[in-house]
Design an enzyme around this catalytic site. Structure first.
Site, mmCIF file in Angstrom:
data_model
loop_
_atom_site.group_PDB
_atom_site.id
_atom_site.type_symbol
_atom_site.label_atom_id
_atom_site.label_comp_id
_atom_site.label_asym_id
_atom_site.label_seq_id
_atom_site.Cartn_x
_atom_site.Cartn_y
_atom_site.Cartn_z
ATOM 1 N N HIS A 136 20.082 37.198 38.788
ATOM 2 C CA HIS A 136 19.773 37.580 37.410
ATOM 3 C C HIS A 136 18.581 38.530 37.387
ATOM 4 O O HIS A 136 17.676 38.452 38.214
ATOM 5 C CB HIS A 136 19.457 36.342 36.579
ATOM 6 N N ARG A 203 10.955 30.540 55.855
ATOM 7 C CA ARG A 203 10.201 31.299 56.853
ATOM 8 C C ARG A 203 10.651 30.852 58.236
ATOM 9 O O ARG A 203 11.177 29.736 58.410
ATOM 10 C CB ARG A 203 8.698 31.097 56.687
#
Length: 245
Positions: A136, A203
């Site tokens: 979005h 990560r």
């Protein structure tokens, strides 16, 4: 107390019988409702390889002509596979969603390919994984976010990856080969080959190279390979022994 031993026995006998009938009926429905190359169920996939099965009940599937499924894939129950923003669009000559050979997608997962999504061979996914090439946008603070034109970026997942339960792969993600995506991780951007990623945002928490091996080192001992002289029949017999233990 109005109790009749005969009627009670009759009811108790009917219960297991009804249970067996329902279970057998559901297994029949699952077999007949599965989607395969031989039994496409009304879907016109761009390709669906030999041995591939979409188990029943399926989730939402549309844009099937622009979806290519490799051979020997297992698509779990309630998995959504879509190509394009909505059904009945003409998306051109090229595939939008490509899934390689031997891919396993866990139940309840979603693969939303509004633009190109490529999943390499032998990728295994736990349940409830969400992969999308669309996000979005919220540039206009006065317009409802759901009415603003979304942003799209291709997604690529290399072969041999493991994607844990509840992981989210966001638009623009490029995941290398043999990558572990931890459960619940939210991945965007580029992930190198032979890495482990975790967290939200994800990560890299572990990497591998030919000289140093895994860094940080693995905390668990490496699994022992199956001896080359063990036959399939012996493995089956061992499995039966473990089940009976």
């Amino acid at each position: 107390m109005n109790w009749n031993a005969f009627s009670s026995r009759r009811r108790s006998a009917r219960g297991p019988l009804a249970h067996r009938v329902v279970q057998a009926g559901w297994r029949w429905v699952q077999r007949r409702g599965a989607v395969t190359a031989e039994q496409p169920g009304g879907h016109r996939f761009g390709a669906i390889g030999h041995g591939t099965k979409l188990t029943f009940p399926q989730g939402t599937v549309f844009g099937a002509p622009w979806i290519r499924l490799g051979a020997h894939c297992i698509i779990g129950e309630q998995v959504t596979l879509t190509a394009g923003l909505m059904p009945d669009l003409d998306l051109g000559p090229d595939p939008i969603l490509t899934i390689g050979h031997g891919v396993v997608i866990g139940r309840g997962s979603h693969v939303i390919a509004d633009t190109t999504v490529r999943i390499g061979g032998d990728v295994y996914m736990g349940p409830y994984v969400y992969i999308t090439s669309t996000n979005h946008s919220y540039d206009d603070p006065h317009e409802p976010i759901g009415k603003q034109w979304p942003r799209m970026e291709p997604v690529e997942i290399g072969s041999g990856c493991w994607i844990g339960t509840g992981a989210v792969i966001l638009p623009g993600a490029r995941i290398g080969r043999n990558v572990v995506v931890a459960a619940g991780a939210v991945v965007r951007g580029e992930v190198p080959d032979h890495a482990v990623v975790a967290g939200a945002p994800a990560r890299v928490v572990r990497t591998w190279d030919a000289e140093a091996g895994w860094q940080p080192p693995l905390r668990t001992p490496a699994p022992q390979p199956i001896p080359s002289d063990i036959t399939p029949e012996q493995l089956l017999a061992l499995a039966e022994l473990e089940e009976g233990a």
